[in-house]
Enzyme design. Structure first.
Site, PDB file in Angstrom:
ATOM      1  N   HIS A 141       0.896  -1.017  -0.027  1.00 44.18           N
ATOM      2  CA  HIS A 141       0.003   0.063  -0.024  1.00 44.18           C
ATOM      3  C   HIS A 141       0.930   1.330   0.037  1.00 44.18           C
ATOM      4  CE1 HIS A 141      -2.996  -2.785   1.444  1.00 44.18           C
ATOM      5  NE2 HIS A 141      -3.874  -2.338   0.743  1.00 44.18           N
ATOM      6  N   GLU A 162      -5.671   1.837   7.468  1.00 45.00           N
ATOM      7  CA  GLU A 162      -6.172   0.286   7.251  1.00 45.00           C
ATOM      8  C   GLU A 162      -7.508   0.246   7.687  1.00 45.00           C
ATOM      9  OE1 GLU A 162      -3.453   1.085   9.246  1.00 45.00           O
ATOM     10  OE2 GLU A 162      -1.950  -0.212   9.081  1.00 45.00           O
ATOM     11  N   HIS A 252      11.116 -16.440 -27.969  1.00 46.14           N
ATOM     12  CA  HIS A 252      11.651 -17.452 -27.309  1.00 46.14           C
ATOM     13  C   HIS A 252      12.213 -17.343 -25.748  1.00 46.14           C
ATOM     14  CE1 HIS A 252      13.412 -21.707 -27.867  1.00 46.14           C
ATOM     15  NE2 HIS A 252      14.448 -21.180 -26.969  1.00 46.14           N
ATOM     16  N   GLU A 254      14.507 -18.292 -22.544  1.00 46.46           N
ATOM     17  CA  GLU A 254      15.585 -18.832 -22.370  1.00 46.46           C
ATOM     18  C   GLU A 254      15.460 -20.468 -21.711  1.00 46.46           C
ATOM     19  OE1 GLU A 254      19.768 -17.703 -20.094  1.00 46.46           O
ATOM     20  OE2 GLU A 254      17.788 -17.097 -18.977  1.00 46.46           O
ATOM     21  N   CYS A 266      13.486 -31.605 -23.387  1.00 51.20           N
ATOM     22  CA  CYS A 266      12.322 -30.419 -23.990  1.00 51.20           C
ATOM     23  C   CYS A 266      12.543 -30.313 -25.439  1.00 51.20           C
ATOM     24  CB  CYS A 266      12.620 -29.011 -23.301  1.00 51.20           C
ATOM     25  SG  CYS A 266      14.032 -28.287 -23.445  1.00 51.20           S
ATOM     26  N   ASP A 327       2.997 -21.725 -15.525  1.00 52.73           N
ATOM     27  CA  ASP A 327       3.582 -20.819 -16.513  1.00 52.73           C
ATOM     28  C   ASP A 327       3.504 -19.486 -15.769  1.00 52.73           C
ATOM     29  OD1 ASP A 327       4.678 -19.511 -18.391  1.00 52.73           O
ATOM     30  OD2 ASP A 327       3.449 -20.418 -19.959  1.00 52.73           O
ATOM     31  N   ARG A 329       5.403 -16.754 -16.822  1.00 49.76           N
ATOM     32  CA  ARG A 329       5.786 -15.885 -17.572  1.00 49.76           C
ATOM     33  C   ARG A 329       4.687 -14.796 -17.855  1.00 49.76           C
ATOM     34  NH1 ARG A 329       7.656 -19.777 -22.498  1.00 49.76           N
ATOM     35  NH2 ARG A 329       5.688 -20.808 -21.827  1.00 49.76           N
ATOM     36  N   THR A 350       4.702 -19.915 -32.909  1.00 49.74           N
ATOM     37  CA  THR A 350       4.314 -20.664 -31.612  1.00 49.74           C
ATOM     38  C   THR A 350       3.455 -21.625 -31.868  1.00 49.74           C
ATOM     39  OG1 THR A 350       3.651 -19.943 -29.349  1.00 49.74           O
ATOM     40  CG2 THR A 350       2.377 -18.856 -31.089  1.00 49.74           C
ATOM     41  N   LYS A 355       0.487 -17.696 -25.361  1.00 49.04           N
ATOM     42  CA  LYS A 355       1.418 -16.570 -25.665  1.00 49.04           C
ATOM     43  C   LYS A 355       0.825 -15.381 -26.845  1.00 49.04           C
ATOM     44  CE  LYS A 355       5.736 -18.016 -26.256  1.00 49.04           C
ATOM     45  NZ  LYS A 355       6.975 -18.667 -27.006  1.00 49.04           N
TER      46      LYS A 355
END
Length: 397
Positions: A141, A162, A252, A254, A266, A327, A329, A350, A355
């Site tokens: 806050h 608060e 892409h 890393e 992978c 995920d 990301r 992709t 994405k």
């Protein structure tokens, strides 16, 4: 249930109070927030009457330095490291506790002519120092109040309190909704404020540009930093991408084990190489290499996830067992880099529909999904199947 950030900003500019909620996994509470620049005794009285919490004044480091406001303690053991300074009252006040005198102290704190000696210590106003970078660095806050003030074009300081229920318990979201309705107050979340800033502010900086000859062809490499964290990203550009037609793009993430060591766990390495080769063949395109190792959880945690996979968990279950989403990301920084390159319309290499949605959420148009499927290996068949079943990847296995 929650209002848009723009609506809250309009009310704040009019001197009104808003309610700001933080994450349920953090403090899980709501605060009244107002701009310090527009504070009045009436607003202070409203906060202490209906909020019942501690009235604090989030400020920048600059205010604290100018007024010589030292930290309240030398060793901060607060669970969220809230940066309290010594409490203060303006020298013109008597006890300093009334709504009128607390408002006076806040007003004088913002007065550019005020000096450190103009305030008695301790007092009844509690300044808090916001971290540089605001909610993008610390989702509290304190930072939210200063960020909102800046977004309003006001002095970078707020007043917060608060919200506590009448029975003395902390008000949670259902209670805060009723409070907002009762007093016709806008209610927003820190999560939405973070998203608003990420969407509206430029967070990337183009740092260096070079020519990069590779096994796949010669690219124009552009290095980027960003103001969110220390991660550095690189864009490999082929040809003239300034022409208005859609550009072939690969974003892409890393993968040290796949990209560098050729891991069979992978398909990252083969995807990287195939994307570079395809962009080279087309003579125009961008490969954006994002430092988001392990779908955003980092190298060591990715290795820990691999260890769990050896024990029978799939890639999603392993992430979740480590306390992460499947995920982690975020595509905001990548989207800003693509915009910096002048792109608006993409042909995206992709297999991941998330994405596509992530980039489109930042006003980039994905006109075509270009599949990027690699032959499965014995060691990654199960991994790829999980990506199809649980992450919605578009693969033909």
């Amino acid at each position: 249930m929650f209002h848009r950030i723009e609506e809250a900003l309009e009310d704040l500019k009019q001197g009104k109070v808003v309610i700001v909620c933080d994450d349920e996994n953090r403090e899980n509470e709501g605060d009244f927030i107002a701009l310090a620049e527009y504070i009045t005794p009436e607003t202070i009285n409203f906060m202490i009457t209906h909020g019942r919490g501690l009235v604090c004044v989030p400020i920048t480091e600059g205010y604290a330095e100018r007024l010589q406001l030292e930290p309240m303690v030398s060793h901060n053991t607060d669970s969220h490291h809230t940066a309290f300074t010594v409490s203060i009252d303006h020298v013109s006040t008597t006890t300093g506790i009334s709504a009128h005198e607390r408002a006076t102290t806040i007003q004088e704190l913002l007065n550019p002519a005020s000096k450190g000696t103009d305030f008695n210590r301790p007092g009844h106003i509690f300044p808090l120092i916001a971290k540089e970078g605001g909610v993008l660095r610390r989702a509290g806050h304190t930072e939210a109040a200063v960020d909102l003030a800046k977004l309003c074009g006001a002095e970078p300081a707020g007043v917060i309190c608060e919200i506590i229920n009448e029975d003395g318990t902390m008000a949670r979201v259902p209670d805060l909704i009723e409070c907002a309705k009762q007093f016709d107050i806008k209610m927003i979340t820190i999560e939405d404020l973070i998203a608003y800033r990420r969407h509206h502010e430029t967070l990337v900086t183009r740092e260096v540009e070079i020519t990069l000859p590779t096994d796949f062809g010669t690219f124009h490499a552009i290095g980027y930093s960003n103001s969110l964290d220390t991660k550095e990203h690189i864009a490999l550009v082929k040809g003239d991408i300034s022409i208005g037609e859609p550009v072939l793009v690969r974003v892409h993430s890393e993968c040290l084990t796949g990209d560098v060591f050729g891991s069979h766990r992978c398909d990252c390495g083969p995807q990287l190489h195939a994307a570079l080769a395809q962009i080279e063949r087309e003579g125009k395109g961008v490969l954006l290499y994002m430092r988001q190792e392990g779908r955003g959880i980092g190298l060591l945690n990715k290795l820990r996830a691999y260890k769990l996979q050896e024990e029978g968990f799939d890639t999603v279950e392993a992430n979740e067992k480590l306390g992460f989403p499947a995920d982690l990301r975020d595509y905001g920084i990548g989207a800003q880099i693509l915009k910096d390159l002048g792109l608006q319309s993409l042909r995206l290499l992709t297999n991941n529909p998330r994405k596509i949605a992530g980039l489109q959420g930042y006003d980039l148009e994905v006109v075509e999904r270009v599949p990027l499927q690699m032959p499965a290996k014995e060691e990654n068949k199960s991994y790829l199947q999980t990506k199809v079943n649980k992450l919605g990847h578009l693969l033909n296995l």
